[in-house]
Design an enzyme around this catalytic site. Structure first.
Site, PDB file in Angstrom:
ATOM      1  CB  THR A  20      -0.910   0.000   1.245  1.00  0.00           C
ATOM      2  OG1 THR A  20      -1.701  -1.188   1.245  1.00  0.00           O
ATOM      3  CG2 THR A  20      -1.821   1.221   1.247  1.00  0.00           C
ATOM      4  N   GLY A  39       3.239  -0.428   9.688  1.00  0.00           N
ATOM      5  CA  GLY A  39       2.937   1.006   9.698  1.00  0.00           C
ATOM      6  C   GLY A  39       3.118   1.705   8.370  1.00  0.00           C
ATOM      7  CB  CYS A  82      -3.916  -0.069   7.200  1.00  0.00           C
ATOM      8  SG  CYS A  82      -2.397  -0.230   8.178  1.00  0.00           S
ATOM      9  CB  ILE A 141      -9.800 -10.996   6.369  1.00  0.00           C
ATOM     10  CG1 ILE A 141      -8.776 -12.050   6.778  1.00  0.00           C
ATOM     11  CG2 ILE A 141     -11.183 -11.587   6.368  1.00  0.00           C
ATOM     12  CD1 ILE A 141      -8.932 -12.582   8.207  1.00  0.00           C
ATOM     13  CG  ASN A 142      -5.741  -5.538   6.091  1.00  0.00           C
ATOM     14  OD1 ASN A 142      -4.747  -5.993   6.674  1.00  0.00           O
ATOM     15  ND2 ASN A 142      -5.700  -4.412   5.412  1.00  0.00           N
ATOM     16  N   GLY A 167      -6.445 -15.258   3.855  1.00  0.00           N
ATOM     17  CA  GLY A 167      -6.381 -15.378   5.309  1.00  0.00           C
ATOM     18  C   GLY A 167      -5.861 -16.768   5.652  1.00  0.00           C
ATOM     19  N   GLY A 168      -4.553 -16.892   5.799  1.00  0.00           N
ATOM     20  CA  GLY A 168      -3.965 -18.160   6.239  1.00  0.00           C
ATOM     21  C   GLY A 168      -3.928 -19.250   5.190  1.00  0.00           C
ATOM     22  CB  THR A 227       1.222 -15.176   6.760  1.00  0.00           C
ATOM     23  OG1 THR A 227       0.403 -14.034   7.073  1.00  0.00           O
ATOM     24  CG2 THR A 227       2.198 -15.418   7.894  1.00  0.00           C
TER      25      THR A 227
HETATM   26  O1  RRO Z   1       1.694  -1.639   6.902  1.00  0.00           O
HETATM   27  C1  RRO Z   1       1.028  -2.262   7.750  1.00  0.00           C
HETATM   28  O2  RRO Z   1       1.309  -2.255   8.953  1.00  0.00           O
HETATM   29  C2  RRO Z   1      -0.160  -3.041   7.382  1.00  0.00           C
HETATM   30  C3  RRO Z   1      -1.097  -2.653   6.458  1.00  0.00           C
HETATM   31 BR1  RRO Z   1      -0.924  -1.119   5.411  1.00  0.00          BR
HETATM   32  C4  RRO Z   1      -2.272  -3.425   6.274  1.00  0.00           C
HETATM   33  O3  RRO Z   1      -3.178  -3.125   5.482  1.00  0.00           O
HETATM   34  N1  RRO Z   1      -2.404  -4.551   7.008  1.00  0.00           N
HETATM   35  C5  RRO Z   1      -1.488  -4.939   7.915  1.00  0.00           C
HETATM   36  O4  RRO Z   1      -1.657  -5.962   8.573  1.00  0.00           O
HETATM   37  N2  RRO Z   1      -0.354  -4.179   8.075  1.00  0.00           N
END
Ligand code: RRO
Length: 314
Positions: A45, A71, A129, A189-190, A241-242, A264
């Site tokens: 992102t 972050g 996020c 999912i995020n 997701g996993g 992951t």
């Molecule tokens: O950069 C991140 O910490 C982060 C983002 Br942008 C996100 O969408 N999801 C995540 O788990 N980490």
């Protein structure tokens, strides 16, 4: 197959931020391009302004999963367009650029600029996020998500994918609002909000405080949310997701996803996407062979009354 009108050689994408294609190209050279692990590539992102990201430590391994608090470190819009985009454009698959705005105006700036670049096949709006200091998560609320979409929809004809958060009371309501406001697809999912304490008892482990949980630990939750969202919307759903195997990928497709993403698992094995795609293709070929050989078995749930069978690939 195709996703939002973009032809793809298969259904396996990467989850945004989980595979650094530029670093991988440096490490593996052109072998990366010859054996690229995914059928489309989603960028990390980006934001309008450059960001350093959260202070370390940024990762914590949890039973069957990972907590991250990265972050959003990135070069910012200008830096991305000038130096990352040309490198990502060399990948042998369609490019999806993930963007996040801290306001609707910022989101509009990002979408407008990114959509002008012909190298970009689709745009993913990261409204989910968990790791930014404002705590702002547009995607936790259907009305906020709709307002964001309404703002950016007229700015681009590129397919817009909305990345949903699992940290919402009803992700399917957010998905429906996104569709209604013009989204072409949703992805989920995020990560789920989580945290870990320093083993020495000195407070938070992660420099950012709390983080987002991913990996096998979240798979059952992700599968249910993908199923619920796919039942509610008609636009394509990208499920993740996993996912660690072709079997897992097939589960998400059976639950209604059109495509899947590997996240992951790529940290453990950067070639995981390719392995999972091959396992999935073998399972699907076997399924077709089984169907040709015998009448179709009842899949998943038992059909009752007039209700349609629940688990069918769309
Ligand atoms: O950069 C991140 O910490 C982060 C983002 Br942008 C996100 O969408 N999801 C995540 O788990 N980490």
């Amino acid at each position: 197959m195709e996703l939002c009108g973009v032809p793809l050689r298969g259904p396996v994408l990467n989850g945004s931020g989980t595979f650094d294609a530029i670093a991988a190209r440096r490490a593996f050279g052109d072998a990366l391009l010859e054996r690229f692990p995914f059928h489309a590539f989603v960028s990390k992102t980006i934001t309008v302004a450059p960001r350093e990201g959260n202070p370390p430590p940024r990762l914590w391994e949890t039973p069957a999963g990972l907590i991250n608090s990265i972050g959003l470190p990135n070069k910012g819009l200008e830096g991305f367009l000038a130096s990352d985009l040309p490198e990502l454009a060399e990948l042998p698959v369609p490019l999806i650029v993930s963007v996040m705005g801290f306001s609707r105006d910022e989101l509009a700036t990002l979408v407008e600029a990114v959509a002008q670049r012909p190298e970009v096949a689709m745009i993913e709006l990261n409204v989910s996020c968990p790791n930014v200091e404002t705590g702002l998560v547009m995607g936790a609320d259907p009305a906020e998500t709709a307002r964001a979409l309404e703002r950016v929809r007229p700015l681009s004809e590129r397919p817009l994918i909305v990345k949903l958060t699992p940290n919402a009371s009803e992700p399917e309501a957010v998905a429906a609002a996104a569709q209604e406001a013009g989204a072409d697809a949703v992805s989920l999912i995020n990560t789920l909000k989580g945290m870990a304490l320093d083993p020495d008892g000195r407070g938070h482990w992660l420099g950012g405080g709390s983080g987002g949980v991913s990996g096998a630990a979240v798979r059952a939750i992700a599968l249910q949310q993908v199923y619920a969202v796919a039942a509610r919307v008609t636009i394509p759903v990208i499920g993740m997701g996993g996912i660690e195997s072709g079997r897992h990928a097939l589960d998400f497709l059976s639950a209604g996803a059109t495509a899947v993403a590997v996240g992951t698992e790529s940290f453990r094995d950067p070639g995981a996407g390719r392995r999972i795609a091959a396992e999935l293709a073998a399972l699907e070929a076997r399924g077709v062979a089984d169907r040709d050989a015998a009448p179709p078995p009842e899949v998943g749930m038992t059909q009752t009354g007039d209700s349609p069978p629940t688990f069918f690939r769309r």
